[in-house]
Design a protein around this motif. Structure first.
Motif, PDB file in Angstrom:
ATOM      1  N   LYS A  11       2.295   4.477   5.079  1.00 21.69           N
ATOM      2  CA  LYS A  11       1.199   3.979   4.251  1.00 21.69           C
ATOM      3  C   LYS A  11       1.631   2.681   3.589  1.00 21.69           C
ATOM      4  O   LYS A  11       2.617   2.638   2.854  1.00 21.69           O
ATOM      5  CB  LYS A  11       0.802   5.003   3.180  1.00 21.69           C
ATOM      6  N   GLU A  12       0.869   1.639   3.879  1.00 27.36           N
ATOM      7  CA  GLU A  12       1.148   0.323   3.314  1.00 27.36           C
ATOM      8  C   GLU A  12       0.013  -0.102   2.401  1.00 27.36           C
ATOM      9  O   GLU A  12      -1.167   0.132   2.697  1.00 27.36           O
ATOM     10  CB  GLU A  12       1.329  -0.706   4.433  1.00 27.36           C
ATOM     11  N   TYR A  13       0.367  -0.736   1.296  1.00 30.21           N
ATOM     12  CA  TYR A  13      -0.595  -1.374   0.402  1.00 30.21           C
ATOM     13  C   TYR A  13      -0.197  -2.850   0.328  1.00 30.21           C
ATOM     14  O   TYR A  13       0.658  -3.227  -0.484  1.00 30.21           O
ATOM     15  CB  TYR A  13      -0.554  -0.752  -0.987  1.00 30.21           C
ATOM     16  N   LEU A  16       3.562  -3.738   0.082  1.00 26.89           N
ATOM     17  CA  LEU A  16       4.274  -2.553  -0.393  1.00 26.89           C
ATOM     18  C   LEU A  16       4.151  -1.417   0.618  1.00 26.89           C
ATOM     19  O   LEU A  16       3.048  -1.066   1.036  1.00 26.89           O
ATOM     20  CB  LEU A  16       3.708  -2.098  -1.744  1.00 26.89           C
ATOM     21  N   THR A  17       5.279  -0.847   0.998  1.00 24.28           N
ATOM     22  CA  THR A  17       5.287   0.331   1.860  1.00 24.28           C
ATOM     23  C   THR A  17       5.577   1.544   0.991  1.00 24.28           C
ATOM     24  O   THR A  17       6.696   1.726   0.505  1.00 24.28           O
ATOM     25  CB  THR A  17       6.347   0.214   2.970  1.00 24.28           C
ATOM     26  N   ALA A  18       4.549   2.380   0.778  1.00 21.22           N
ATOM     27  CA  ALA A  18       4.699   3.546  -0.093  1.00 21.22           C
ATOM     28  C   ALA A  18       5.317   4.730   0.639  1.00 21.22           C
ATOM     29  O   ALA A  18       6.079   5.511   0.060  1.00 21.22           O
ATOM     30  CB  ALA A  18       3.336   3.942  -0.671  1.00 21.22           C
ATOM     31  N   GLY A  39       7.372   7.031  -7.922  1.00 16.86           N
ATOM     32  CA  GLY A  39       7.289   5.894  -7.008  1.00 16.86           C
ATOM     33  C   GLY A  39       7.918   6.118  -5.656  1.00 16.86           C
ATOM     34  O   GLY A  39       7.973   5.187  -4.843  1.00 16.86           O
ATOM     35  N   GLY A  41       6.736   8.042  -3.250  1.00 18.99           N
ATOM     36  CA  GLY A  41       5.728   8.234  -2.216  1.00 18.99           C
ATOM     37  C   GLY A  41       5.247   9.662  -2.053  1.00 18.99           C
ATOM     38  O   GLY A  41       4.446   9.956  -1.165  1.00 18.99           O
ATOM     39  N   THR A  44       1.406   9.990  -2.688  1.00 19.41           N
ATOM     40  CA  THR A  44       0.694   9.321  -1.595  1.00 19.41           C
ATOM     41  C   THR A  44       0.711  10.192  -0.343  1.00 19.41           C
ATOM     42  O   THR A  44      -0.292  10.300   0.375  1.00 19.41           O
ATOM     43  CB  THR A  44       1.343   7.954  -1.298  1.00 19.41           C
ATOM     44  N   GLY A 210      10.026   6.467   0.007  1.00 20.17           N
ATOM     45  CA  GLY A 210       9.010   6.684   1.022  1.00 20.17           C
ATOM     46  C   GLY A 210       9.435   7.510   2.211  1.00 20.17           C
ATOM     47  O   GLY A 210       8.685   7.632   3.177  1.00 20.17           O
TER      48      GLY A 210
END
Length: 369
Positions: A11-13, A16-18, A39, A41, A44, A210
């Protein structure tokens, strides 16, 4: 109930790779905790499992069915959040029955099911109450009953106990464990609290940056961590720098910053003379007795002076200085032997109780390897 399979989830924002290539299997009926710092992940990951986030890449399977592209309402999952989100204008019973109402279940049937769930969470006597009159723990029970009422294949819990005080949180941990055993539904529970994970979980998936670093039963991940991150994150330990001086048939000998040698079994790990290691001494594995102040003999022991005493309620922590470094050990309050600042003590250990980690954080030895 249903099994869960997460395959190479990402999952990327933006930049940022969560979540970064996470794979995980959850058994049918299991209570698995995703544990890690803020933080890392874990929430998420839970939201991708529930359909509240769409993976950038990877697949989600529930009960063997691919659900990666399905919206939340098409997955038979339910989520309990940190916030209780109860409707203040509805009774407790109506709150619990709300999901069933949205599913088109008739009034008599949904109220019967809601009362069954209130009985499971020991809130049957509060069916007609206003949610605003309930305590925090009672509100959390109602939120849990509401999620269970729709009979999800998988119940997702996103730090649901974090808003409770310590005593109530510990009570709810035990109750949540009992509820899981009663309803036999697959639970995936997110928390940053190690004690909560140890209390609840059949298995723990420990996350960092993550990714899943290790999955195992609570005792397994504590006693046999695969990385320095896990060793530090799960409880307290003494970490000491060391340099390998020689290799043996069973492991290595290392000079430690404590001014003593440590014999470390390394099994098949590739460790050579000159390698820098971090050695972990868990406080519960240390033996401590009074000493006459003489130097250590260079074996599996040190002598030093107690410099600080920290009262921690049911236990007392003692800090010992040796060769300019500090290690600590703990005693239960009321133990037969009491130590004080200024006392000289001998601290010893069994080499099989040490754990050693390479410069990159990977476990390379110890624990009887």
């Amino acid at each position: 109930m249903a099994s869960v399979t997460l395959s190479d989830l990402r999952k990327e924002y933006g930049d940022l790779t969560a979540v970064d290539g996470l794979s995980l299997d959850v058994d049918d009926g299991e209570l698995l905790c995703l544990l890690g710092p803020s933080g890392c992940g874990k929430s998420t990951t839970l939201r991708m499992l529930g359909g509240l986030e769409t993976p950038t890449d990877g697949d989600v399977h529930i009960g063997g069915d691919a659900v990666t592209d399905q919206p939340p309402y098409e997955r038979n999952t339910s989520m309990v959040f940190q916030s209780w989100a109860l409707f203040p204008h509805k009774s407790v019973l109506e709150n619990v029955a709300f999901g069933l109402k949205m599913d088109g279940v008739g009034e008599d049937e949904r109220h019967e099911r809601a009362r069954e769930m209130l009985d499971v969470v020991e809130m049957s006597g509060f069916a007609d109450h206003d949610p605003t009159d309930l305590s925090g723990g009672q509100k959390q029970r109602v939120a849990l009953a509401r999620s269970l009422a729709i009979e999800p294949d998988v119940l997702l819990l996103d730090e649901p106990l974090s808003n409770l005080d310590k005593r109530l949180r510990e009570q709810m941990q035990l109750e949540l464990r009992n509820i899981h055993d009663e309803v036999e539904t697959t639970f995936v529970h997110v928390t940053h609290d190690q004690n909560e994970a140890f209390t609840l979980a059949d298995r723990i998936g420990i996350m960092n940056d993550g990714q899943i670093e290790q999955v195992g039963a609570p005792r397994e991940v504590y006693d046999d961590p695969v990385s320095l991150f896990i060793e530090e994150f799960l409880g307290d330990t003494n970490l000491v720098d060391a340099t390998v001086t020689e290799t043996t048939e069973t492991g290595v000998v290392a000079d430690t910053a404590l001014g003593t040698e440590a014999a470390i079994p390394t099994g098949d790990a590739a460790v050579a003379a000159g390698d820098e290691l971090t050695v972990s001494f868990r406080p519960e594995e240390l033996d401590v007795e009074r000493a006459d102040g003489g130097a250590s003999d260079g074996g599996a022991s040190i002598t030093g002076e107690i410099t600080d005493v920290l009262y921690r309620g049911s236990s007392v922590r003692f800090y010992v200085e040796s060769a300019g470094e500090h290690v600590f050990f703990e005693q239960s309050v009321g133990a037969d032997t009491d130590f004080a600042v200024g006392d000289t003590v001998a601290v010893s250990w069994d080499p099989d109780d040490l754990l050693a980690f390479a410069a990159d954080g990977d476990r390379v030895g110890g624990g009887g390897s």
